[in-house]
Scaffold this motif. Structure first.
Motif, PDB file in Angstrom:
ATOM      1  N   PHE A 307      -0.556   3.044  -1.131  1.00  0.00           N
ATOM      2  CA  PHE A 307      -1.951   2.618  -1.453  1.00  0.00           C
ATOM      3  C   PHE A 307      -2.785   2.144  -0.160  1.00  0.00           C
ATOM      4  N   VAL A 308      -3.856   2.288  -0.453  1.00  0.00           N
ATOM      5  CA  VAL A 308      -4.962   1.940   0.777  1.00  0.00           C
ATOM      6  C   VAL A 308      -6.002   0.899   0.335  1.00  0.00           C
ATOM      7  N   SER A 309      -6.422   0.111   1.068  1.00  0.00           N
ATOM      8  CA  SER A 309      -7.522  -0.987   0.707  1.00  0.00           C
ATOM      9  C   SER A 309      -8.991  -0.468   0.768  1.00  0.00           C
ATOM     10  N   ARG A 310      -9.597  -0.667  -0.604  1.00  0.00           N
ATOM     11  CA  ARG A 310     -10.959  -0.156  -0.703  1.00  0.00           C
ATOM     12  C   ARG A 310     -11.937  -1.328   0.167  1.00  0.00           C
ATOM     13  N   ASN A 311     -11.243  -2.147   0.789  1.00  0.00           N
ATOM     14  CA  ASN A 311     -12.223  -3.069   1.661  1.00  0.00           C
ATOM     15  C   ASN A 311     -12.822  -4.007   0.544  1.00  0.00           C
ATOM     16  N   ASP A 312     -12.480  -4.260  -0.612  1.00  0.00           N
ATOM     17  CA  ASP A 312     -13.136  -5.194  -1.528  1.00  0.00           C
ATOM     18  C   ASP A 312     -12.034  -5.943  -2.408  1.00  0.00           C
ATOM     19  N   GLY A 313     -10.964  -5.895  -1.580  1.00  0.00           N
ATOM     20  CA  GLY A 313      -9.680  -6.740  -2.258  1.00  0.00           C
ATOM     21  C   GLY A 313      -8.977  -5.879  -3.327  1.00  0.00           C
ATOM     22  N   THR A 314      -9.244  -4.749  -3.532  1.00  0.00           N
ATOM     23  CA  THR A 314      -8.259  -3.689  -4.449  1.00  0.00           C
ATOM     24  C   THR A 314      -7.983  -2.551  -3.546  1.00  0.00           C
ATOM     25  N   HIS A 315      -7.071  -1.792  -4.354  1.00  0.00           N
ATOM     26  CA  HIS A 315      -6.584  -0.536  -3.455  1.00  0.00           C
ATOM     27  C   HIS A 315      -6.534   0.868  -4.412  1.00  0.00           C
ATOM     28  N   VAL A 316      -6.479   1.486  -3.537  1.00  0.00           N
ATOM     29  CA  VAL A 316      -6.284   2.915  -4.281  1.00  0.00           C
ATOM     30  C   VAL A 316      -4.905   3.320  -4.069  1.00  0.00           C
ATOM     31  N   PHE A 317      -4.177   3.927  -5.343  1.00  0.00           N
ATOM     32  CA  PHE A 317      -2.836   4.021  -5.294  1.00  0.00           C
ATOM     33  C   PHE A 317      -2.601   5.761  -5.539  1.00  0.00           C
ATOM     34  N   SER A 318      -1.942   6.192  -4.703  1.00  0.00           N
ATOM     35  CA  SER A 318      -1.590   7.540  -4.640  1.00  0.00           C
ATOM     36  C   SER A 318      -0.107   7.932  -4.798  1.00  0.00           C
ATOM     37  N   ARG A 319       0.182   9.026  -5.505  1.00  0.00           N
ATOM     38  CA  ARG A 319       1.538   9.687  -5.727  1.00  0.00           C
ATOM     39  C   ARG A 319       2.100  10.420  -4.620  1.00  0.00           C
ATOM     40  N   ASN A 320       1.244  10.971  -3.748  1.00  0.00           N
ATOM     41  CA  ASN A 320       1.657  11.879  -2.599  1.00  0.00           C
ATOM     42  C   ASN A 320       1.078  11.662  -1.500  1.00  0.00           C
ATOM     43  N   LEU A 321       1.289  12.011  -0.454  1.00  0.00           N
ATOM     44  CA  LEU A 321       0.760  11.827   0.947  1.00  0.00           C
ATOM     45  C   LEU A 321      -0.648  12.243   1.125  1.00  0.00           C
ATOM     46  N   ASP A 322      -0.662  13.534   0.432  1.00  0.00           N
ATOM     47  CA  ASP A 322      -1.932  14.181   0.356  1.00  0.00           C
ATOM     48  C   ASP A 322      -3.212  13.337  -0.033  1.00  0.00           C
ATOM     49  N   ALA A 323      -2.774  12.839  -1.312  1.00  0.00           N
ATOM     50  CA  ALA A 323      -3.980  12.123  -2.121  1.00  0.00           C
ATOM     51  C   ALA A 323      -3.907  10.741  -1.118  1.00  0.00           C
ATOM     52  N   HIS A 324      -2.935  10.155  -0.487  1.00  0.00           N
ATOM     53  CA  HIS A 324      -3.312   8.987   0.084  1.00  0.00           C
ATOM     54  C   HIS A 324      -3.978   9.113   1.387  1.00  0.00           C
ATOM     55  N   ASN A 325      -3.844  10.414   2.286  1.00  0.00           N
ATOM     56  CA  ASN A 325      -4.584  10.487   3.505  1.00  0.00           C
ATOM     57  C   ASN A 325      -6.160  10.934   2.864  1.00  0.00           C
ATOM     58  N   ARG A 326      -6.441  11.572   1.684  1.00  0.00           N
ATOM     59  CA  ARG A 326      -7.700  11.576   1.412  1.00  0.00           C
ATOM     60  C   ARG A 326      -8.475  10.439   0.945  1.00  0.00           C
ATOM     61  N   ALA A 327      -7.629   9.299   0.587  1.00  0.00           N
ATOM     62  CA  ALA A 327      -8.163   7.851   0.329  1.00  0.00           C
ATOM     63  C   ALA A 327      -8.236   7.110   1.479  1.00  0.00           C
ATOM     64  N   VAL A 328      -7.566   7.559   2.636  1.00  0.00           N
ATOM     65  CA  VAL A 328      -7.581   6.787   3.828  1.00  0.00           C
ATOM     66  C   VAL A 328      -8.884   7.187   4.393  1.00  0.00           C
ATOM     67  N   ASN A 329      -9.033   8.472   4.393  1.00  0.00           N
ATOM     68  CA  ASN A 329     -10.434   9.237   5.188  1.00  0.00           C
ATOM     69  C   ASN A 329     -11.453   8.449   4.519  1.00  0.00           C
ATOM     70  N   ARG A 330     -11.420   8.267   3.156  1.00  0.00           N
ATOM     71  CA  ARG A 330     -12.546   7.744   2.533  1.00  0.00           C
ATOM     72  C   ARG A 330     -12.910   6.275   2.947  1.00  0.00           C
ATOM     73  N   TYR A 331     -11.930   5.332   2.970  1.00  0.00           N
ATOM     74  CA  TYR A 331     -12.022   4.094   2.923  1.00  0.00           C
ATOM     75  C   TYR A 331     -11.943   3.481   4.179  1.00  0.00           C
TER      76      TYR A 331
END
Length: 333
Positions: A307-331
């Motif tokens: 999971f990675v923070s959206r910077n608003d107190g909530t998070h994006v949850f991911s099943r695998n590392l690729d999806a997580h890295n995309r969320a990290v890049n975005r937020y």
């Protein structure tokens, strides 16, 4: 024409002065009239965060005063807004509004109040106790081990053992009484949750669940995410993955942490660095709330591992590392 305007202005000023004098006289009369309290003795609770308007509204609800607006106005005129002392006050005889303000301003409480906030660490708990002027500071010269022995605790480390809540105490009583109460309450909450835990959790003891609850507490900005975050960490434990949670690293840094977590901090091994070590840290890292304990012992069923923070107190949850890295890049990047 000019003369009539001047006369009107003078009349308006005189009328305003008369109104002010009337108001001042009315307030002076009100300030010194005994309050018609519905039943004595009466107990009122001035909790942390109480301000003049909320105090006035509470006193009206409790039947102590008849009109919250007048009581509030008197307090404003007298400059009482920033002088309210928290505590439990017992009113055992008729008081005037002026006497009631004086009682609360002087802190003449039958019981005082101290508040432990969820997510606080042990240093913060000891600091807030030390700042209580009405407490007897018996723990001041004690080591953590001596303090834990004095309150009957079985553990050797105090972190996370105390329940975050508002505690009342008799003035000049021992701070050990407050800690003993908070310790017993946290143990009761933990054991009750342990008895209703989900099956198959990777904890050997209730204490390990408390450690997890403290991590969940520090990672969660949005309350509804607590069970999901607990579920992610439990998935990692089951797979033998490192938890890789920043709050544990920060806790391991202690007073060296200056508000910025650097790459070198993540790479420097300590017993609390979950980037370098597999499994739970050796102790809790903060004081978890009851909701965090419940989340640790009844986590959400999820297949997320990241999971990675959206910077608003909530998070994006991911099943695998690729999806997580995309969320990290975005937020985050």
């Amino acid at each position: 024409m000019m003369k009539s305007i001047k006369q009107l202005f003078v009349l308006a000023v005189l009328a305003a002065l008369a109104a002010l004098l009337l108001l001042a006289g009315g307030l002076a009369w009100y300030a010194n009239q005994p309050l018609r309290i519905e039943s004595l003795p009466k107990t009122i609770n001035v909790v942390p965060g109480t301000h003049l308007r909320s105090l006035s509204a509470m006193l009206e609800r409790e039947g102590v005063i008849g009109n919250a607006q007048v009581f509030w106005l008197l307090g404003r005129v007298l400059g009482k807004a920033g002088t309210l002392k928290v505590g439990v006050y017992t009113l055992d005889k008729p008081l005037t509004p002026l006497e009631l303000y004086g009682k609360i301003q002087r802190g003449e409480a039958s019981q005082a109040i101290v508040q432990f906030i969820e997510g606080w660490n042990w240093r913060e708990v000891r600091a807030v106790l030390a700042a209580q002027p009405l407490l007897k500071h018996d723990s001041a010269g004690m080591s953590d081990a001596e303090l834990l022995q004095a309150i009957g605790a079985e553990q050797s480390h105090p972190e996370g053992l105390f329940f975050p809540d508002t505690y009342s105490y008799a003035p000049h009583s021992s701070d050990l009484n407050v800690l003993r109460h908070a310790y017993r309450l946290q143990r009761e909450k933990l054991m009750a949750a342990w008895e209703t835990r989900a099956p198959g959790l990777p904890y050997g003891t209730p204490y390990e669940a408390l450690v997890m609850a403290s991590i969940v507490e520090k990672e969660t900005g949005a309350a509804f995410e607590r069970p999901i975050i607990a579920g992610v960490f439990i998935n990692r434990l089951r797979l033998g993955m490192r938890l890789q949670t920043d709050p544990t690293v920060i806790y391991g840094l202690g007073e060296r942490f200056d508000g910025r977590l650097r790459r070198v901090d993540l790479q420097t091994d300590t017993p609390y660095n979950t980037y370098t070590r597999i499994g739970l840290p050796p102790t809790p890292i903060a004081m978890p709330s009851e909701a965090a304990i419940q989340a640790a012992l009844n986590p959400a069923k999820t297949d997320a591992l990241y999971f990675v923070s959206r910077n608003d107190g909530t998070h994006v949850f991911s099943r695998n590392l690729d999806a997580h890295n995309r969320a990290v890049n975005r937020y985050q990047r």
